[in-house]
Scaffold this motif. Structure first.
Motif, short mmCIF file in Angstrom:
data_model
loop_
_atom_site.label_atom_id
_atom_site.label_comp_id
_atom_site.label_asym_id
_atom_site.label_seq_id
_atom_site.Cartn_x
_atom_site.Cartn_y
_atom_site.Cartn_z
N GLY B 263 0.83 -1.21 0.00
CA GLY B 263 0.00 0.00 0.00
C GLY B 263 0.86 1.25 0.00
N PHE B 264 1.88 1.24 0.86
CA PHE B 264 2.77 2.40 0.93
C PHE B 264 3.46 2.63 -0.41
CE2 PHE B 264 6.97 4.27 1.80
CZ PHE B 264 6.56 5.48 2.34
N ALA B 265 3.95 1.53 -1.00
CA ALA B 265 4.65 1.65 -2.27
C ALA B 265 3.71 2.16 -3.35
CB ALA B 265 5.23 0.29 -2.68
N ALA B 266 2.49 1.60 -3.40
CA ALA B 266 1.55 2.01 -4.43
C ALA B 266 1.22 3.49 -4.29
CB ALA B 266 0.28 1.17 -4.34
N LEU B 267 0.98 3.94 -3.04
CA LEU B 267 0.62 5.35 -2.83
C LEU B 267 1.78 6.27 -3.21
CD1 LEU B 267 -1.41 5.34 0.49
CD2 LEU B 267 -2.21 5.87 -1.80
N SER B 268 2.99 5.94 -2.69
CA SER B 268 4.13 6.83 -2.93
C SER B 268 4.47 6.90 -4.41
CB SER B 268 5.37 6.34 -2.20
OG SER B 268 5.08 6.07 -0.87
N LEU B 269 4.57 5.72 -5.05
CA LEU B 269 4.97 5.70 -6.45
C LEU B 269 3.88 6.28 -7.33
CD1 LEU B 269 6.78 2.26 -6.59
CD2 LEU B 269 7.79 4.53 -6.47
N GLY B 270 2.62 5.95 -7.01
CA GLY B 270 1.50 6.48 -7.79
C GLY B 270 1.53 8.00 -7.78
N ARG B 271 1.68 8.57 -6.59
CA ARG B 271 1.70 10.02 -6.45
C ARG B 271 2.90 10.59 -7.19
NH1 ARG B 271 3.54 13.22 -2.04
NH2 ARG B 271 2.68 15.31 -2.17
N ARG B 274 2.36 10.39 -10.99
CA ARG B 274 1.29 11.32 -11.41
C ARG B 274 1.82 12.74 -11.46
NH1 ARG B 274 -2.30 8.59 -8.48
NH2 ARG B 274 -2.07 9.95 -6.70
N ARG B 275 2.62 13.09 -10.44
CA ARG B 275 3.16 14.46 -10.42
C ARG B 275 4.18 14.66 -11.55
NH1 ARG B 275 2.40 17.64 -5.83
NH2 ARG B 275 4.30 18.75 -6.32
N LEU B 276 4.99 13.65 -11.78
CA LEU B 276 5.96 13.75 -12.87
C LEU B 276 5.24 13.99 -14.19
CD1 LEU B 276 8.80 11.10 -12.51
CD2 LEU B 276 8.93 13.59 -12.39
N LYS B 277 4.12 13.25 -14.37
CA LYS B 277 3.40 13.34 -15.62
C LYS B 277 2.82 14.74 -15.82
CE LYS B 277 -0.10 10.60 -17.44
NZ LYS B 277 -1.08 9.61 -17.06
N ARG B 278 2.41 15.36 -14.72
CA ARG B 278 1.83 16.70 -14.83
C ARG B 278 2.90 17.78 -14.83
NH1 ARG B 278 -3.85 17.08 -11.78
NH2 ARG B 278 -3.78 19.08 -12.83
N GLY B 279 4.17 17.36 -14.75
CA GLY B 279 5.24 18.36 -14.80
C GLY B 279 5.40 19.11 -13.49
N THR B 282 8.94 17.02 -8.02
CA THR B 282 8.91 15.89 -7.10
C THR B 282 10.33 15.62 -6.66
OG1 THR B 282 9.19 14.41 -8.95
CG2 THR B 282 6.95 14.69 -8.14
N GLN B 283 10.45 14.71 -5.71
CA GLN B 283 11.78 14.25 -5.36
C GLN B 283 12.29 13.38 -6.51
OE1 GLN B 283 10.57 12.39 -1.66
NE2 GLN B 283 11.97 13.75 -0.59
N LYS B 291 13.34 5.15 -0.63
CA LYS B 291 12.46 5.20 0.56
C LYS B 291 11.54 3.99 0.59
CE LYS B 291 11.75 10.08 1.68
NZ LYS B 291 10.86 11.20 1.38
N VAL B 292 10.85 3.75 -0.54
CA VAL B 292 9.90 2.65 -0.61
C VAL B 292 10.62 1.33 -0.35
CG1 VAL B 292 8.41 1.36 -2.17
CG2 VAL B 292 8.29 3.84 -2.11
#
Lengths: 257, 479
Positions: B263-271, B274-279, B282-283, B291-292
């Motif tokens: 769950g942690f991995a899915a949330l962190s990586l998903g976020r 998604r942010r990378l895609k929107r430009g 992110t870290q 971290k994950v």
């Protein structure tokens, strides 16, 4: 001459026996900066608070885009697109720029905020105002300088598709360079077609950015003039005596009793 | 969007040009080494986060491992988790109150009252009227009804609903059932919070005074419920006993691991993506993966260790992750989600940061301030279930003495601020673990209670000092 976007006529306001505003007429035009000046106690802040719906008014008519409106509370004003940036800015230090700009009007559902959308919108707004001092919109407000905070507060007020922005002494606490940034920002707001009201004690600032100057003297509107038609000295006379030559309040001996 | 950035920089219009360069940090992706350097410079500037508490935790673990050969035994570590869980949970509730710049001194004894009602319902087989006596019983119902009314007045509908559920559970007199008892304890906690919240935010009394008075009052109520010198045992109920003393089966332990780490991995990586895609900034991906991955490895190691038989006696077998771990983990996840992702959480931070700004932004400050007390007392009641289960009984001292002070201390050690606006639910978990390690380690070294108290006090002082110094550093580093 363009029709005023916000037109106030015959506004009266008393606090108990103290009559603070006497039949004040005041107009704000879109795309112009109107400076509201006056000595301490002349009623500048009271007038702003009446427009913002914080104080009720005793009498007077308010027309917004030509239609008569009744502002009964801050929410009515906000719904019309009237935003006020107060002197104390009202930013939460512990939140970052995006969080502050969207405070109380967060995007996304109540149970899942749309951070990415808000971040982009905040960035676009700041970019459209050519704010050049903020490195990241995720900087907490506590880490910003006074000028940057003022910038964020002003940017917050234009985020809501607002039509009229009232700025209460935005440069009072700032240094030279920061005052410069904020004045540029004020000018850009007007260029974007907003009606801007600037309350200030600083004549240099007023003459630099304002298209019109409205002078309050002891609760009366002494004069509403084009900046290019008056001199620095005349405005100071209007502020301190209520008249200067032909402009201003009528002399007592000529007044109709 | 990410491919769009370079074209935007090339557009001839001056405004978009400056716009991009102005947000250098927001639009350029940092390389891993830059991100690490950025983190270090923030540390130097006094933005320490939970680093001091984590460092202290590691230091304490190393110290006790060196001094006592039992400390690092699996049995002791599992025991330590269960010992600290109750107070950690109370601290998690306290964080909400601290965030708006208030304090709840009554959370400890309030949790005791919730525990007492739970124990009495179990011992009297659901006949609370018989246990309390009819006068007290009627007053108890009236208090629940009052709480429901006050919550409705404040428009905290969840508080109303849960208080009313408490009345239903009380009056219906259902036979003893551990789940009903736990639910009832939660209802009592929520009702208490509604009363505290009303007094603080609507009447406008300082929270220190209100909760000091309630601290004493709830202690009296607790004594009235249990009786002078009385003890109500609950360890004979299998479920109530297992809350703090039982373990997941080995299969369930691994399922928990997969759900939590996955769950942690899915949330962190998903976020992240998604942010990378929107430009958006992110870290660096390496750091997120690190971290994950790091958390997954640590979690796997802990799960593997806890699934080994750790019974000191060769005739029995004790293995599996203690139930308190998923309980605390669930609270941590829910609390973090509420504070970081919901509008309610955002408004809590805003009220704690600048109440006037929050009011002008149209936030119902009264409601937010009242609601944090409801959250605090409700979570404290859950904490009461855990610590009562650990001890196996409820006595008139339950939740009294130092419980509350330790809980506040845990939150502060973790990094929450007493002045509001700063703190996370995870702070309470880290701080609670520090205090649990201190108590457990010194206990193993056979130190008297005097030493335990002195050391705990010193740890708290140290945490406050680090906080004050880093705050001063941050104040001078800003602008």
């Amino acid at each position: 001459m363009t029709e005023p976007i916000l037109d106030i006529t015959g506004l009266n306001k008393s606090f108990g026996p103290v009559h603070v505003l006497h039949d004040v007429d005041f107009a704000v035009r879109a795309g112009e900066v109107t400076a509201l000046v006056g000595d301490n106690g002349a009623g500048k802040s009271t007038l702003v608070k009446c427009v913002a719906g914080i104080y009720g008014t005793d009498s007077g008519r308010v027309r917004f885009r030509g239609e008569e409106v009744h502002i009964r509370g801050p929410k009515d004003a906000a719904d019309l697109g009237i935003e006020v940036v107060y002197q104390d800015l009202a930013l939460a230090d512990n939140l970052d720029i995006v969080q502050n700009m969207f405070l109380g009007r967060e995007r996304g559902s109540a149970w899942l905020l749309d951070e990415a959308n808000m971040e982009q919108a905040a960035r676009e707004t700041l970019a459209s105002l050519s704010v050049r001092t903020v490195k990241s919109v995720r900087t907490p407000v506590s880490a910003l300088s006074g000028g940057q905070r003022q910038t964020v507060a002003i940017a917050k007020s234009v985020l809501w598709d607002s039509k009229v922005v009232l700025l209460d002494e935005p440069t009072a606490a700032l240094g030279v360079a920061q005052t410069r940034q904020v004045l540029d920002l004020v000018r850009r707001l007007a260029e974007q077609g907003l009606g801007v009201v600037l309350i200030s004690h600083n004549m240099a600032d007023v003459f630099e950015v304002a298209d019109r100057i409205a002078v309050l003297y002891l609760g009366r509107m002494a004069a509403e003039v084009h900046t290019k038609d008056v001199t620095h000295g005349q405005v100071v006379e209007l502020i301190t005596a209520g008249r200067s030559g032909d402009i201003g309040l009528a002399r007592p001996e000529n007044a109709v009793l | 969007m990410s491919e769009k950035e370079p074209t935007m920089t090339q557009t001839p219009t001056a405004s978009s040009n400056t716009a991009i360069t102005d947000f250098g940090i927001d639009t350029t992706t940092m390389s891993t080494s830059e991100a690490v350097r950025d983190y270090l410079s923030r540390l130097r500037a006094g933005q320490l986060g939970s680093l001091p508490a984590l460092t202290g935790l590691v230091a304490l673990v190393v110290l006790f491992a060196a001094l006592s050969d039992v400390f690092l035994s699996l049995n002791n570590l599992a025991n330590l988790l269960a010992q600290g869980a109750g107070q950690t949970m109370i601290a998690m509730g306290i964080v909400f109150v601290l965030l708006v710049g208030e304090i709840d001194l009554s959370a400890g004894t309030a949790s005791g009252v919730a525990g007492a009602v739970l124990a009495m319902h179990y011992a009297e087989n659901g006949n609370l009227m018989g246990g309390m006596g009819s006068t007290v019983f009627i007053m108890f119902i009236a208090a629940l009804a009052l709480a429901a009314a006050l919550a409705a007045y404040l428009r905290i509908w969840a508080g109303t609903a849960i208080s009313l559920l408490g009345i239903v559970l009380t009056v219906s007199g259902m036979a003893a059932n551990p789940w009903i008892e736990m639910l009832l304890a939660l209802c009592v906690g929520t009702a208490i919070g509604c009363i505290t919240g009303f007094l603080v935010s609507k009447i406008g009394m300082p929270s220190f005074v209100v909760t000091l008075a309630l601290f004493l009052a709830w202690q009296g109520v607790l004594l009235q419920f249990i009786g002078e010198g009385g003890v109500i045992g609950i360890s004979s109920s299998e479920v109530l006993n297992k809350v703090a003393n039982g373990n997941l089966s080995i299969l369930a332990s691994w399922i928990l691991y997969v759900v939590a780490a996955g769950g942690f991995a899915a949330l962190s990586l998903g976020r992240h993506f998604r942010r990378l895609k929107r430009g958006l900034v992110t870290q660096p991906t390496t750091i997120v993966l690190f971290k994950v991955g790091g958390l997954a490895v640590i979690g796997a190691a802990a799960t593997a260790l806890l699934t080994i038989n750790r019974a000191p006696n060769p005739n029995i077998e004790i293995s599996g992750v203690p139930y308190v771990v998923p309980i605390v983990l669930a609270l941590l996840v829910i609390g973090t989600y509420v504070l970081n992702r919901t509008r309610y959480g955002r408004h809590i931070y805003a009220v704690g940061g600048n109440r006037e700004a929050a009011r002008r932004a149209g936030i119902n400050v009264t409601k937010i301030r009242a609601s944090v007390f409801v959250v605090c007392s409700s979570v404290a009641a859950l904490g009461a279930i855990v610590y009562s289960s650990k001890v196996g009984s409820v006595d008139p001292q339950a939740g009294g003495l130092n419980t509350l002070l330790f809980a506040v201390g845990a939150a502060v050690i973790g990094g929450a601020s007493l002045f509001g606006g700063k703190g996370r639910v995870s702070d309470a978990v880290i701080g609670g673990t520090v205090l649990a390690v201190v108590a457990n380690g010194l206990g193993l070294l056979r130190q008297p209670a005097a030493v335990v108290s002195i050391v705990t006090g010193l740890v708290l002082l140290l945490a406050a000092t680090v906080d004050a110094l880093s705050r001063r550093r941050a104040a001078s580093a800003a602008r």
